[in-house]
Design a protein around this motif. Structure first.
Motif, PDB file in Angstrom:
ATOM      1  N   PRO A 181      -5.558  -3.507  -9.256  1.00  0.00           N
ATOM      2  CA  PRO A 181      -5.967  -4.346 -10.533  1.00  0.00           C
ATOM      3  C   PRO A 181      -5.573  -3.602 -11.749  1.00  0.00           C
ATOM      4  O   PRO A 181      -5.448  -2.347 -11.951  1.00  0.00           O
ATOM      5  CB  PRO A 181      -7.535  -4.336 -10.321  1.00  0.00           C
TER       6      PRO A 181
ATOM      7  N   TYR B 225      -2.457 -12.085  -5.842  1.00  0.00           N
ATOM      8  CA  TYR B 225      -2.658 -10.914  -6.880  1.00  0.00           C
ATOM      9  C   TYR B 225      -3.293 -11.507  -8.179  1.00  0.00           C
ATOM     10  O   TYR B 225      -3.145 -11.098  -9.375  1.00  0.00           O
ATOM     11  CB  TYR B 225      -1.016 -10.700  -7.574  1.00  0.00           C
TER      12      TYR B 225
ATOM     13  N   HIS C  33      -3.253  -8.565 -10.791  1.00  0.00           N
ATOM     14  CA  HIS C  33      -2.973  -7.206  -9.951  1.00  0.00           C
ATOM     15  C   HIS C  33      -1.507  -7.162 -10.141  1.00  0.00           C
ATOM     16  O   HIS C  33      -0.648  -7.942 -10.387  1.00  0.00           O
ATOM     17  CB  HIS C  33      -3.195  -7.710  -8.447  1.00  0.00           C
TER      18      HIS C  33
END
Ligand code: FAD
Length: 690
Positions: free
Chosen positions: A278, A517, A521
């Motif tokens: 993250p 993601y 991310h």
């Protein structure tokens, strides 16, 4: 009638065979799939694979192995090209091999009718690439431990060598030079010259092409080969998987390995297995509108990733959608972009560089370096598949004429799709076998960034400081843009809810494969470096870091400020920083002030603003003005650090420091140079340059 033993054996064999046939692709697939187990990959210990190169060559009937030591994929790419050319033009039975995957103690048993090629990049300060460390230590050892150890130990070995280096670094091409020397010492016979490519001069590709022709000629003579008309033979078979769609759970849509596909990703996280981290904070560091520099904080607390101040973080980018679209369009694959395919190596030693089954879209977006400069040799290869004879003639000319290629392509910053579109004048290149792209383009590479935080202050939060690559080029009405930095910029824009994200940036698939993601991310891993603070905090340090070169020094100063707050005795901490204008690109200004409060007079920041006065002032000028103090600190064993631009700054700083030492100690400039050299080998002078 009773079954006798032989019948039983036959029956059992048939049963096993049937079972194996029906379970093929499930159980077998798992064992053979190199992406199945990132642990095995991470350790180079691939299940069931031999580390014995002599055996491997025998069982696969090869007479030429091309070993590569590669960090950024170029050496690996050159190795594949040599393999392809050796087979196509001379009928050599070639294989490419990662140095990390073999042992070398039986090199002396390799028969003289075989040939070994080494394609070796030098990394950083004359170091081997990560995958070549063991080989390098083995071959350059004083007492090389070969299995039979006759005399001369490698009298049977015929080899070829090419190095990839950068002349702006101190130890230019030291890998190939030292390996060549070591092999000669052991009695091995080199065929042709040991080639050297120079990335510093921007001539790597041309150096390689210029080296290989005389090398082939020498090899032909030595091994009695005959040249034949080279016909293109694909290395990979592209198999349609009509029964699967992009929504089938076993289809890779950009996931780097099986664990990521299954959602069971776990450490160790490394160059084969990224951690999807993250991003906790991202922001702009420059006030200027036309240039961008991004600060990002990446949270690794959910992983077992650890770093030390001075290490590097690798960012795994994806390609911008705009370029993915352009690529698929020019080769006529737009309509089939989501078709599911498997890619199979047509010969046992070739490796598919990504997991399959997958889609064309995922391969192009996540796995191939489609935006990079175009290789002239690849242009030559593709000429055979041109849509018309005129286009073929132009492609051949580009491929064969170095100056013409330079003149026609370099002002445009072409990538492969842009070049094909320009040469093809609207025609689609539908005849190119997709295998040619997998062979001819480099695998999409992670980009490294010097970590700009201290592990003492924030052990689980990694900061990076990256300047966004974007430059206007006269031949084009839009800027050229770097892959990873514009990806980071797009992530920053998304995180900050930018209402008008830049259209190019908006084309990245930021949510990743299957939205894995999502929520901002980025895939990362950490690479340890030797760029380190002295273990004794009381030692003085001098840091030279203009522009983004200041990145690791933000970490260094953060660390010392914390130590000072904790009551540790901290030595003099002198930082030289340079940028254009204080009001424009002076990064982290308020943070330096906070550190100053903690460190007091121990910390001083010397600034050089190149566009404020009439005369351009750079860090090396400021360094010179501080000659007396710098020399004094060095005699107190201060550590000296340089980070940033390798091409000019790092070199000039080296020269200036040698002058400072010469003047300060009343010795010749040559002696001053020697002192600096000595500091380098004693790790008192450290560089982190790119
Ligand atoms: P890329 O797309 O990789 O392009 C890079 C350059 O290649 C372009 O500027 C251009 O000159 C050339 N190029 C690419 N494609 C073409 C084409 N088609 N035609 C012609 N030329 C082309 N950077 C930082 O900002 N901060 C750091 O702290 C930092 N630390 C680093 C530490 C290390 C050890 C190393 C090796 C590098 C570091 N870098 C750092 C540089 C960083 O890794 C990247 O190289 C940089 O950010 C550019 O990446 P990119 O993907 O945006 O650009």
């Amino acid at each position: 009638a009773e079954l006798d033993t032989l019948d039983l054996v036959v029956l059992a064999a048939i049963l096993l065979g049937t079972l194996a046939y029906f379970t093929k692709g499930t159980y077998w697939g798992v064992v053979k799939d190199p992406y199945a187990n990132a642990f095995a990959n991470a350790n180079g210990a691939k299940a069931g694979r031999t580390r014995n190169i002599v055996e491997k060559m025998d069982e696969s009937s090869k007479n030429c192995v091309i070993f590569y030591g590669s960090q950024t994929g170029t050496a690996e790419d050159y190795a594949s090209r040599l393999a392809k050319e050796g087979k196509g033009r001379f009928g050599l039975e070639t294989m490419v091999a990662d140095l990390e995957e073999y042992d070398f103690d039986n090199l002396d048993t390799l028969p003289a009718d075989k040939v070994v090629m080494f394609v070796l990049a030098t990394y950083g300060e004359g170091e081997p690439t990560d995958n070549a460390v063991e080989f390098y230590e083995f071959i350059t050892a004083d007492d090389v431990a070969l299995s039979e150890g006759g005399d001369p130990a490698l009298g049977n070995l015929n080899y070829v060598a090419f190095g990839l280096g950068n002349n702006t670094y101190e130890h230019y091409n030291s890998m190939v030079r030292n390996v060549d020397k070591a092999l000669q010492k052991l009695g091995a016979h080199r065929i042709g010259d040991a080639g050297e490519g120079d990335d510093g001069a921007g001539t790597m590709e041309e150096d390689f092409l210029a080296w290989k022709d005389p090398m082939w000629a020498a090899l032909v003579t030595k091994m009695g080969l005959e040249e034949r008309e080279a016909v293109y033979e694909p290395t990979f078979d592209i198999v349609d998987r009509d029964n699967l769609t992009r929504d089938s759970p076993e289809v890779y849509l950009g996931e780097p390995n099986k664990m990521h596909l299954d959602g069971t990703a776990k450490g160790p996280f490394n160059a084969h297995n990224p951690y999807i981290a993250p991003i906790v904070d991202s922001r702009e560091l420059f006030a200027a509108k036309d240039r961008n520099c991004i600060h990002m904080d990446i949270d690794v607390s959910g992983s077992n990733l650890a770093y030390q101040t001075g290490d590097h973080i690798a960012i795994w980018p994806t390609n911008p959608g705009e370029e993915v679209d352009r690529f698929l369009d020019v080769i006529g694959l737009t309509a089939k972009r989501d078709n599911v395919i498997s890619v199979k190596a047509l010969e046992p030693t070739a490796k598919v560089p990504f997991p399959t089954p997958t889609t064309f879209d995922a391969i192009v977006r996540y796995h191939l370096e489609i935006c990079a400069p175009v290789s002239r040799q690849f242009v030559s290869t593709l000429a055979a598949f041109a849509p018309t004879d005129d286009i073929k003639a132009e492609m051949s000319r580009l491929g064969n004429d170095k100056d013409y290629f330079q003149q026609k392509t370099s002002p445009h910053f072409y990538n492969i799709a842009r070049l094909l579109a320009a040469v093809g004048k609207g025609e689609k290149w539908t005849n190119i076998p997709f295998s040619a792209f997998i062979e001819g383009l480099t695998k999409l590479q992670p980009r490294y960034y010097s970590i700009s935080s201290s592990s003492l202050v924030q052990p689980k939060k990694i900061s990076i400081t990256a300047v966004v690559e974007s430059q206007m080029i006269p031949a084009r009405d839009e800027p050229f843009r770097g892959v990873a930095t514009n990806y980071l910029m797009a992530l920053k824009q998304k995180q900050n809810g930018d209402p008008n994200p830049e259209p190019f940036g908006g084309s990245y698939e930021l949510d990743g494969p299957r939205n894995k993601y999502d929520g901002i991310h980025v895939p990362v891993h950490v690479r340890h470096s030797n760029f380190k603070l002295p273990s004794d905090p009381a030692k003085p340090i001098i840091m030279i870091g203009p522009g983004t070169g200041v990145a690791p020094f933000r970490g260094f100063v953060q660390e010392r400020a914390k130590q000072a707050r904790d009551g540790v005795d901290v030595g003099r901490t002198l930082l030289f920083f340079g940028c254009r204008k204080r009001a424009e690109d002076f990064m982290y200004e308020s943070e330096w002030e906070d550190c100053k409060k903690a460190l007091g007079d121990k910390f001083e920041m010397v600034t050089a603003f190149s566009r404020e006065g009439g005369k351009k002032v750079y860090v090396q000028h400021r360094l010179k003005e501080r000659a007396k103090e710098v020399n004094e600190l060095l005699t107190q064993k201060a550590f000296f650090y340089v980070c940033g631009d390798a091409a000019n700054m790092a070199r000039e700083v080296n020269t200036v420091l040698a002058q400072i030492i010469a003047e300060g100690r009343g010795v010749s400039e040559q002696k001053g140079e020697e002192v600096v050299k000595h500091m380098r080998s004693a790790n008192q002078y450290q560089e982190d340059v790119w």
